[in-house]
Scaffold this motif. Structure first.
Motif, mmCIF file in Angstrom:
data_model
loop_
_atom_site.group_PDB
_atom_site.id
_atom_site.type_symbol
_atom_site.label_atom_id
_atom_site.label_comp_id
_atom_site.label_asym_id
_atom_site.label_seq_id
_atom_site.Cartn_x
_atom_site.Cartn_y
_atom_site.Cartn_z
ATOM 1 N N ASN A 1 -22.827 74.071 -10.845
ATOM 2 C CA ASN A 1 -23.198 72.661 -10.723
ATOM 3 C C ASN A 1 -23.187 71.978 -12.080
ATOM 4 O OD1 ASN A 1 -23.968 71.449 -8.116
ATOM 5 N ND2 ASN A 1 -25.269 73.229 -7.916
ATOM 6 N N ARG A 2 -23.816 72.630 -13.055
ATOM 7 C CA ARG A 2 -23.933 72.044 -14.390
ATOM 8 C C ARG A 2 -22.564 71.857 -15.032
ATOM 9 N NH1 ARG A 2 -28.204 69.215 -16.307
ATOM 10 N NH2 ARG A 2 -27.965 68.984 -18.548
ATOM 11 N N GLN A 3 -21.719 72.852 -14.899
ATOM 12 C CA GLN A 3 -20.391 72.766 -15.503
ATOM 13 C C GLN A 3 -19.535 71.700 -14.816
ATOM 14 O OE1 GLN A 3 -19.215 76.888 -15.135
ATOM 15 N NE2 GLN A 3 -20.120 77.445 -17.106
ATOM 16 N N PHE A 4 -19.675 71.576 -13.486
ATOM 17 C CA PHE A 4 -18.970 70.499 -12.792
ATOM 18 C C PHE A 4 -19.409 69.146 -13.307
ATOM 19 C CE2 PHE A 4 -19.613 67.371 -9.318
ATOM 20 C CZ PHE A 4 -18.295 66.937 -9.200
ATOM 21 N N MET A 5 -20.724 68.958 -13.476
ATOM 22 C CA MET A 5 -21.227 67.688 -13.992
ATOM 23 C C MET A 5 -20.605 67.375 -15.350
ATOM 24 S SD MET A 5 -23.476 66.264 -16.380
ATOM 25 C CE MET A 5 -24.872 67.333 -16.704
ATOM 26 N N HIS A 6 -20.539 68.363 -16.233
ATOM 27 C CA HIS A 6 -19.961 68.144 -17.560
ATOM 28 C C HIS A 6 -18.506 67.691 -17.453
ATOM 29 C CE1 HIS A 6 -23.052 71.137 -19.468
ATOM 30 N NE2 HIS A 6 -23.578 69.936 -19.267
ATOM 31 N N ARG A 7 -17.729 68.379 -16.624
ATOM 32 C CA ARG A 7 -16.304 68.038 -16.508
ATOM 33 C C ARG A 7 -16.111 66.651 -15.899
ATOM 34 N NH1 ARG A 7 -16.238 73.403 -14.698
ATOM 35 N NH2 ARG A 7 -15.942 72.764 -12.510
ATOM 36 N N ALA A 8 -16.870 66.366 -14.843
ATOM 37 C CA ALA A 8 -16.712 65.076 -14.172
ATOM 38 C C ALA A 8 -17.153 63.927 -15.063
ATOM 39 C CB ALA A 8 -17.509 65.070 -12.863
#
Length: 262
Positions: free
Chosen positions: A53-60
Motif C-alpha cells: 500500500n505504502r509503495q503504491f502511494m509513493h508511486r502514484a
C-alpha cells in the motif's frame, strides 16, 4: 495550522485502532500493546500488504505530481512514516499543497511532522472521519483551491467502511466536489484474490473490535464509476506503476488504481 474537532476524542488504549495497527505492520513504534497484540495475530502477508500500500502511494503521488497536480487531499493519513505524501510530491512540485486527515487522535500528536512543508508549498492536518465528508471538505477549502484539480488519496481506507456505512456513496460524494482534471487514488483489500487469507484477517480484526469490508474486484471497481481509469487500470498494488521501474513481481491481496475525473 492544524484543524481538529471542537472536542477531540481521547486516545483509547484499550481498543486497537486501524492507524496504529498499520503503523505496527510497517515496523513503527507509535502504537500500543493492544495494537501489537492484534497485529501479531495477523498472518505474515499483512505486513506485505501494508508495505505494498505504502509503495503504491509513493508511486502514484510521484506520478501525479509529475503530471502537474499540486494539490492533494489525503484521507486516512495514518501515523507519519517517512517519506510522507507531501515529501514525495514536494520533491517534484515544491509549491504543492497537501491536506492530511485522520480520525485517530494519536495522529494529531504527530501533526507537526506532517506540517513541515517546503517554503513554497503548504501542508495542513484535519482531525476528522471520512464518514463525515462534508466536515472534511469544508475545512480543506481553507487550504486547497477547489477550482483547480485536486488528487484525492484514499489509501487502504475504504475497506474499514462497510456497505452499511455506504462506502461507495461516501467516495462518490467526495469525488463529486472535485473539479474536472482531478484524480482519485485508491487502494483496497480484496476479498476474492486470496479468500481464505481475507477471511482470516477479517476475523482477527473483528475480534479486536474493528469491522472490515473487504471487497471483490467488481465492488472495488464501483468506486471508479464514471471516472477515467489511468493505465494500467485496476490492478494489484505491486502491478501499478508508470514512469518508475516496475516493482518486483509478488502476490498481493490489495487492489489499486488511479482515475481521472472527466
Amino acid at each position: 495550522m492544524t484543524t481538529e474537532s471542537p472536542h477531540p476524542p481521547q486516545i483509547d488504549t484499550s481498543k486497537a485502532h486501524p492507524a496504529r495497527v498499520y503503523d505496527w505492520l510497517l515496523g513503527g513504534k507509535d502504537n500500543y500493546p493492544v495494537d501489537e497484540a492484534l497485529g501479531e495475530k495477523l498472518p505474515p502477508e499483512a505486513h506485505d500488504a501494508a508495505r505494498q500500500n505504502r509503495q503504491f502511494m509513493h508511486r502514484a503521488a510521484a506520478w501525479l505530481a509529475g503530471q502537474g497536480i499540486d494539490q492533494f487531499l489525503d484521507i486516512g493519513t495514518g501515523i507519519p512514516t517517512q517519506p510522507n505524501l507531501h515529501q514525495v510530491v514536494q520533491q517534484i512540485a515544491p509549491a504543492a499543497k497537501v491536506v492530511y486527515t485522520d480520525n485517530d487522535p494519536i495522529v494529531l500528536r504527530h501533526a507537526e511532522a506532517l506540517l513541515i512543508s517546503t517554503a513554497e508549498g503548504a501542508t495542513d492536518y484535519i482531525q476528522a472521519d471520512v464518514r463525515q465528508p462534508d466536515a472534511i471538505l469544508e475545512r480543506a477549502r481553507a487550504v486547497l483551491d477547489f477550482d483547480r484539480p485536486i488528487a484525492l488519496s484514499l489509501i487502504a481506507l475504504m475497506h474499514f467502511i462497510t456497505d452499511e456505512q455506504d462506502a461507495h456513496g461516501i467516495v462518490r460524494n467526495l469525488v463529486a466536489t472535485l473539479p474536472s482534471g482531478s484524480y482519485l487514488v485508491l487502494s483496497h483489500a480484496a476479498s476474492d484474490l486470496y479468500p481464505e487469507l481475507a477471511a482470516e484477517v477479517t476475523a482477527q480484526y473483528a475480534k479486536g473490535g474493528i469491522a472490515l469490508g473487504f471487497r471483490t474486484r467488481p465492488e472495488v471497481n464501483r468506486f471508479f464509476d464514471g471516472l477515467e481509469l489511468i493505465d494500467p487500470g485496476l490492478t494489484t498494488a505491486p502491478e501499478w506503476f508508470k514512469t518508475t521501474p516496475p516493482p518486483e513481481p509478488e502476490g498481493s491481496g490489495i487492489y489499486a488504481a488511479v482515475a481521472r475525473i472527466p
